[in-house]
Design an enzyme around this catalytic site. Structure first.
Site, PDB file in Angstrom:
ATOM      1  N   SER A 104     -14.824  -2.573  12.943  1.00  0.00           N
ATOM      2  CA  SER A 104     -15.171  -3.778  13.707  1.00  0.00           C
ATOM      3  C   SER A 104     -16.679  -3.818  13.920  1.00  0.00           C
ATOM      4  CB  SER A 104     -14.484  -3.756  15.080  1.00  0.00           C
ATOM      5  OG  SER A 104     -13.105  -3.538  14.954  1.00  0.00           O
ATOM      6  N   GLU A 156     -13.670   6.447  30.783  1.00  0.00           N
ATOM      7  CA  GLU A 156     -13.625   5.195  31.543  1.00  0.00           C
ATOM      8  C   GLU A 156     -12.225   4.646  31.698  1.00  0.00           C
ATOM      9  OE1 GLU A 156     -16.305   2.210  31.742  1.00  0.00           O
ATOM     10  OE2 GLU A 156     -17.922   3.609  32.091  1.00  0.00           O
ATOM     11  N   SER A 209     -11.624   5.187  10.774  1.00  0.00           N
ATOM     12  CA  SER A 209     -10.528   4.956   9.809  1.00  0.00           C
ATOM     13  C   SER A 209     -11.030   4.880   8.375  1.00  0.00           C
ATOM     14  CB  SER A 209      -9.819   3.644  10.141  1.00  0.00           C
ATOM     15  OG  SER A 209      -9.419   3.632  11.476  1.00  0.00           O
TER      16      SER A 209
HETATM   17  C1  LIG Z   1      -8.110  -5.050  15.459  1.00  0.00           C
HETATM   18  C2  LIG Z   1      -8.403  -3.678  14.919  1.00  0.00           C
HETATM   19  C3  LIG Z   1      -9.672  -3.137  15.072  1.00  0.00           C
HETATM   20  C4  LIG Z   1      -9.958  -1.874  14.529  1.00  0.00           C
HETATM   21  N1  LIG Z   1     -11.238  -1.402  14.639  1.00  0.00           N
HETATM   22  C5  LIG Z   1     -11.537  -0.201  14.117  1.00  0.00           C
HETATM   23  C6  LIG Z   1     -12.873   0.316  14.179  1.00  0.00           C
HETATM   24  O1  LIG Z   1     -13.772  -0.350  14.697  1.00  0.00           O
HETATM   25  N2  LIG Z   1     -13.125   1.517  13.639  1.00  0.00           N
HETATM   26  C7  LIG Z   1     -12.151   2.279  13.051  1.00  0.00           C
HETATM   27  O2  LIG Z   1     -12.451   3.394  12.626  1.00  0.00           O
HETATM   28  N3  LIG Z   1     -10.884   1.827  12.934  1.00  0.00           N
HETATM   29  C8  LIG Z   1     -10.555   0.594  13.447  1.00  0.00           C
HETATM   30  N4  LIG Z   1      -9.274   0.104  13.335  1.00  0.00           N
HETATM   31  C9  LIG Z   1      -8.294   0.852  12.551  1.00  0.00           C
HETATM   32  C10 LIG Z   1      -7.206   1.511  13.371  1.00  0.00           C
HETATM   33  O3  LIG Z   1      -7.708   2.619  14.049  1.00  0.00           O
HETATM   34  C11 LIG Z   1      -6.055   1.865  12.419  1.00  0.00           C
HETATM   35  O4  LIG Z   1      -5.529   0.660  11.916  1.00  0.00           O
HETATM   36  C12 LIG Z   1      -4.968   2.662  13.091  1.00  0.00           C
HETATM   37  O5  LIG Z   1      -5.423   3.947  13.425  1.00  0.00           O
HETATM   38  C13 LIG Z   1      -3.715   2.793  12.211  1.00  0.00           C
HETATM   39  O6  LIG Z   1      -4.055   3.331  10.976  1.00  0.00           O
HETATM   40  P1  LIG Z   1      -3.642   2.602   9.601  1.00  0.00           P
HETATM   41  O7  LIG Z   1      -4.024   1.150   9.704  1.00  0.00           O
HETATM   42  O8  LIG Z   1      -4.184   3.401   8.490  1.00  0.00           O
HETATM   43  O9  LIG Z   1      -2.053   2.623   9.589  1.00  0.00           O
HETATM   44  P2  LIG Z   1      -1.133   3.889   9.215  1.00  0.00           P
HETATM   45  O10 LIG Z   1      -1.602   5.083   9.955  1.00  0.00           O
HETATM   46  O11 LIG Z   1      -1.032   3.975   7.731  1.00  0.00           O
HETATM   47  O12 LIG Z   1       0.249   3.435   9.817  1.00  0.00           O
HETATM   48  C14 LIG Z   1       1.134   2.520   9.154  1.00  0.00           C
HETATM   49  C15 LIG Z   1       2.424   2.469   9.954  1.00  0.00           C
HETATM   50  O13 LIG Z   1       3.055   3.769   9.972  1.00  0.00           O
HETATM   51  C16 LIG Z   1       3.281   4.200  11.309  1.00  0.00           C
HETATM   52  N5  LIG Z   1       3.067   5.649  11.421  1.00  0.00           N
HETATM   53  C17 LIG Z   1       1.999   6.349  10.987  1.00  0.00           C
HETATM   54  N6  LIG Z   1       2.136   7.669  11.296  1.00  0.00           N
HETATM   55  C18 LIG Z   1       3.323   7.780  11.943  1.00  0.00           C
HETATM   56  C19 LIG Z   1       4.028   8.892  12.516  1.00  0.00           C
HETATM   57  N7  LIG Z   1       3.527  10.116  12.477  1.00  0.00           N
HETATM   58  N8  LIG Z   1       5.230   8.637  13.118  1.00  0.00           N
HETATM   59  C20 LIG Z   1       5.733   7.358  13.168  1.00  0.00           C
HETATM   60  N9  LIG Z   1       5.112   6.287  12.619  1.00  0.00           N
HETATM   61  C21 LIG Z   1       3.927   6.485  12.039  1.00  0.00           C
HETATM   62  C22 LIG Z   1       2.241   3.456  12.133  1.00  0.00           C
HETATM   63  O14 LIG Z   1       2.631   3.362  13.502  1.00  0.00           O
HETATM   64  C23 LIG Z   1       2.204   2.102  11.438  1.00  0.00           C
HETATM   65  O15 LIG Z   1       3.260   1.293  11.866  1.00  0.00           O
HETATM   66  C24 LIG Z   1      -8.952  -1.147  13.857  1.00  0.00           C
HETATM   67  C25 LIG Z   1      -7.677  -1.693  13.714  1.00  0.00           C
HETATM   68  C26 LIG Z   1      -7.391  -2.941  14.223  1.00  0.00           C
HETATM   69  C27 LIG Z   1      -6.012  -3.514  14.030  1.00  0.00           C
END
Ligand SMILES: Cc1cc2nc3c(=O)[nH]c(=O)nc-3n(C[C@H](O)[C@H](O)[C@H](O)COP(=O)(O)OP(=O)(O)OC[C@H]3O[C@@H](n4cnc5c(N)ncnc54)[C@H](O)[C@@H]3O)c2cc1C
Length: 405
Positions: free
Chosen positions: A164, A247, A132
């Site tokens: 993380s 897995e 991310s």
């Molecule tokens: C506890 C935790 C651990 C994590 N650990 C890691 C890690 O170790 N490494 C890593 O790389 N990432 C990690 N992440 C990040 C995680 O992968 C992202 O938070 C996730 O992919 C969502 O991306 P974003 O936060 O940018 O939200 P966004 O993608 O900006 O989304 C924001 C909102 O818009 C909605 N949305 C987005 N696109 C669409 C669509 N096409 N249609 C409908 N709704 C949509 C989403 O569902 C969400 O509600 C972690 C996240 C959490 C919460």
């Protein structure tokens, strides 16, 4: 769907139970019954013990530190561990074993396997996942971190977020754009990068749970060797997609056990609080029990397909959406039952940042509030609920495809 295990599993199940009887103290009541420090210590000891007999990575070949178990044996092992309330893995192994370890086992070069897999098993290497970025989460292929080859090394510039365990990891598998002229998905590579170097800065992000294993990671001329690329340059998207199906067997077996145990704790909480006779509470508890039971059947269906060698299909999306939404609703009910006590959480906190609290954890307000906050994040990481619904709408229900930018 098979709901019975084949007869050849009986002897192996007994072998595991005998091992657990030998290894665990006579009064063992599950990891949750230990206080937070003791539970962390036990998890570290148990990981070393499991690694020594190959059961940390049960399906890996012996030459890489595994036990060479069949898929079926692996599932039985995970199930018995979950029932006994002992961890299936160590604290960081979702990234090290489950993700990058299994990916390298399936797609790594022989040199990568020999170099990295034994060090994952021994615990010398602890990995984190750099996918991310501030403007690339659900739309991961929008990532902008770049890497270019200079004198036999990848030189990396950019930023990751929500990483993380980045401060305790010594390696990261990351996605970087290595060919800016190629299409959105085609120009990405998955690189294996050592964390301990001057070009990398890690900054913690404090979490609402009080934990601080979240981080921002900055790359300013960070380097890694040219051969530290998974599958090949430009194959990062393929490698990232391959992570998704890894897995699924052990989760399908253990999720129903952990989530059912949590629902039982929730019922006990309602009884302790004198709320088990309340009609609305009973209704929500009945729904929680029903969902846990449906999860068991979903798990059996996934397991049957996995043991048969079927392609992953949409199982991973169905499972992720189902358990994470179930968990949010279940822990929400727990917080409602706690009432004002949820505002001043006391007692043993969960030591994990994922899924349920440990089996046999006390019904403390700190356990439930911590798990409730974690459950919200479960609907976000590894593909948000909205994204999973989009996948299922298209792939299972055949609805029109989402408009892509
Ligand atoms: C506890 C935790 C651990 C994590 N650990 C890691 C890690 O170790 N490494 C890593 O790389 N990432 C990690 N992440 C990040 C995680 O992968 C992202 O938070 C996730 O992919 C969502 O991306 P974003 O936060 O940018 O939200 P966004 O993608 O900006 O989304 C924001 C909102 O818009 C909605 N949305 C987005 N696109 C669409 C669509 N096409 N249609 C409908 N709704 C949509 C989403 O569902 C969400 O509600 C972690 C996240 C959490 C919460």
């Amino acid at each position: 769907m098979n709901v019975e295990y084949p007869p050849e599993t009986v002897a192996f199940r007994e072998e595991i139970r005998a091992f657990l009887r030998r290894e665990l103290p006579a009064d063992w009541a599950g990891l949750g019954a230990l206080d937070e420090d003791a539970a962390r210590e036990f998890t570290a000891w148990w990981r070393t013990r499991m690694a020594s007999v190959g059961w940390l990575t049960p399906s890996w070949p012996r030459e890489y530190g595994g036990a060479g178990l069949s898929r079926l044996q692996q599932v039985v092992l995970a199930e018995e561990f979950a029932r006994a309330g002992v961890p299936v893995r160590g604290a960081n192994d979702v990234f090290s074993v489950k993700m990058i370890g299994n990916l390298l086992l399936a797609h790594g070069t022989e040199e990568q396997k020999r170099r990295f897999l034994p060090r994952i098993v021994s615990g010398e290497d602890r990995w984190c996942q750099g996918f991310s970025e501030p403007d690339a989460g659900s739309d991961l292929a929008a990532l902008r971190t770049r890497a270019r080859l200079v004198d036999g090394e990848w030189v990396i510039e950019g930023q990751k977020i929500w990483t993380s365990d980045a401060r305790t990891a010594n390696w990261m598998f990351l996605l970087a754009r290595t060919d800016p002229d190629a299409g959105k998905h085609a120009g990405i590579s998955m690189l294996l990068v050592p964390m301990d170097q001057p070009g990398i800065t890690v900054r913690p992000i404090h979490m609402i749970t009080g934990g601080n294993n979240f981080n921002e990671v900055f790359f300013d001329g960070a380097r890694t060797a040219e051969q530290n690329v998974v599958i090949g340059p430009g194959q990062g998207w393929t490698a990232a997609m391959a992570l998704l199906g890894l897995e699924r067997g052990d989760e399908a077996a253990t999720n129903p056990i952990f989530f059912r145990a949590e629902v039982d704790r929730l019922i006990a909480l309602a009884q302790e609080r004198g709320l088990a006779g309340d009609e609305l509470v009973r209704d929500r508890l009945a729904r929680a029990v029903t969902r846990a039971e449906i999860m068991r059947y979903l798990g059996l269906r996934t397991l049957t397909g996995w043991l048969r060698g079927d392609a992953a299909g949409t199982d991973a999306s169905i499972s992720k959406l189902y358990w994470s939404e179930h968990h949010r609703e279940t822990t929400d009910l727990a917080v409602s039952l706690l009432g004002a006590d949820a505002l001043v959480p006391t007692g043993r906190k969960p030591i994990r940042h994922y899924r349920t609290d440990d089996p046999d954890a006390p019904n403390s307000s700190a356990s439930w509030v911590g798990t409730w906050l974690t459950a919200i994040s479960g609907t976000i990481y590894a593909g948000t609920s909205e994204v999973q619904r989009n996948i299922l709408a298209e792939a299972v229900l055949g609805l029109p495809k989402e408009r892509r930018s």
